[in-house]
Write an enzyme that holds these catalytic residues in place. Structure first.
Site, PDB file in Angstrom:
ATOM      1  CG  ASP A   1       2.926   1.557   5.310  1.00 48.73           C
ATOM      2  OD1 ASP A   1       3.720   1.505   6.534  1.00 48.73           O
ATOM      3  OD2 ASP A   1       2.886   0.904   4.395  1.00 48.73           O
TER       4      ASP A   1
ATOM      5  CE  LYS B   1       8.108  -0.359  10.301  1.00 54.98           C
ATOM      6  NZ  LYS B   1       6.854  -0.620   9.049  1.00 54.98           N
TER       7      LYS B   1
ATOM      8  CD  GLU C   1       3.476  -1.868   8.924  1.00 54.90           C
ATOM      9  OE1 GLU C   1       3.748  -3.235   8.937  1.00 54.90           O
ATOM     10  OE2 GLU C   1       4.343  -1.103   9.277  1.00 54.90           O
TER      11      GLU C   1
ATOM     12  CG  ASP D   1       3.471  -6.077   5.433  1.00 56.04           C
ATOM     13  OD1 ASP D   1       3.774  -5.843   4.132  1.00 56.04           O
ATOM     14  OD2 ASP D   1       3.252  -5.260   6.246  1.00 56.04           O
TER      15      ASP D   1
END
Length: 321
Positions: free
Chosen positions: A9, A73, A174, A196
């Site tokens: 991850d 990211k 994810e 999330d």
């Protein structure tokens, strides 16, 4: 090279790796086995060379902000003209410049790096910990990405893996990975929501399974919404309290601001476990006739109050999704 397949991850604020051995999922430990999360942070030297990655690099965010890259990211796979890059230009202290064909580059000292190159350094660190823990080398990985990543972002993430010397077997969403981990899809027809809220980004995904085939029905999110915002809210409260008690302007005292900022995440974690936390910072205020010691009592109720507006933003996204 072969070896076990790792699941990674590659997060905005932290990265974690795992492996399945004998049918049992196992998270790869780091820092001598006492932790599992690798801060997604890279610290560079004055000439642009990589000095540290992970925990040690994170310690340099305050003393060396222009040479410590974090939350990359958020702009991986983005063009320089993309709105997310424009937000990053305003929020990030390290230099972000335009490369060829509207690409994004980070100029550190004499060197320039793409976001995927920076991400590759974090992936290499994760692989280093995995090799140490497993006792054997491996280069095969599956990397997760947000469901709302477009093709360019997915390709950039895959390229980050290749730059790290890895064989990227698959890029998986994810929320799909989370759903599979919780056993979703074992029955004929189900529909679930995956919420999330990460350190730097928020994603909401609606998944449905029919005949054991997973389908993403809807996604939503915000690349600049996460736990970091709660840290910032705590910092703003501490700044307000210090200015009220000592009659100073904190922005005029960088050392004071940096010391307060270094406390915020630890306070957030402590208040998640305790109803009340008392903090004392000795000689915080330079030149203060009272010694400059600063103390404050914080409560979990205050944490909830500070976090509520941030959580509400996620619920607004959930409603739209």
């Amino acid at each position: 090279m072969t070896g076990p397949v790792l699941g990674i991850d590659l997060g905005t604020t932290t990265t974690i790796a795992s492996v399945i051995r004998d049918g049992i999922p196992e998270v790869i430990p780091v820092e001598g086995g006492s932790r599992f999360l690798i801060p997604s942070v890279v610290h560079f030297g004055e000439n642009g060379e990589v000095l540290s990655v992970g925990t040690e690099a994170k310690k340099q965010k305050l003393p060396s902000p222009t040479r410590t890259v974090f939350s990359i990211k958020r702009i991986i796979g983005r063009t320089f003209s993309h709105p997310d890059t424009e937000v990053a230009l305003m929020r990030f202290p390290f230099p972000i410049v335009e490369g060829s064909n509207d690409s994004v580059l980070l100029t550190i000292g004499r060197k320039s790096y793409s976001p995927q190159e920076v991400s590759s350094f974090v992936l290499q660190k994760a692989i280093e910990y995995a090799h140490r823990h497993l006792g054997e080398p491996t280069d095969r990985v599956v990397i997760t990405v947000p469901a709302n990543f477009n093709e360019a972002q997915r390709r950039a993430t895959q390229n980050a893996g290749k730059l790290a010397g890895l064989d990227v077997l698959r890029i998986i969403n994810e929320p799909t990975a989370a759903a599979l981990a919780y056993g979703f899809g074992n029955t004929a027809n189900e529909r679930i929501a995956v919420y999330d809220l990460g350190g730097g980004t928020f994603d909401m995904t609606i998944l449905e399974t029919r005949n054991k085939v997973l389908d993403v029905l809807s996604t939503g999110g915000n690349s600049f919404l996460g736990g970091d915002d709660v840290d910032n809210a705590i910092l703003e409260y501490l700044v307000y309290d210090v200015e009220k008690k000592f009659g100073i302007r904190v922005m005029d005292h960088p050392s004071v601001l940096n010391t307060l900022a270094a406390q915020t995440e630890e306070l957030k974690i402590a208040l998640s476990r305790n109803d009340r936390v008392k903090t004392i910072l000795r000689r915080l205020i330079p030149g203060d006739s009272r010694g400059g010691d600063y103390s404050i009592d914080l409560t979990s109720d205050l944490l909830n109050q500070l976090a509520t507006p941030i959580v509400k933003k996620t619920f607004d996204i959930c409603d739209r999704t």
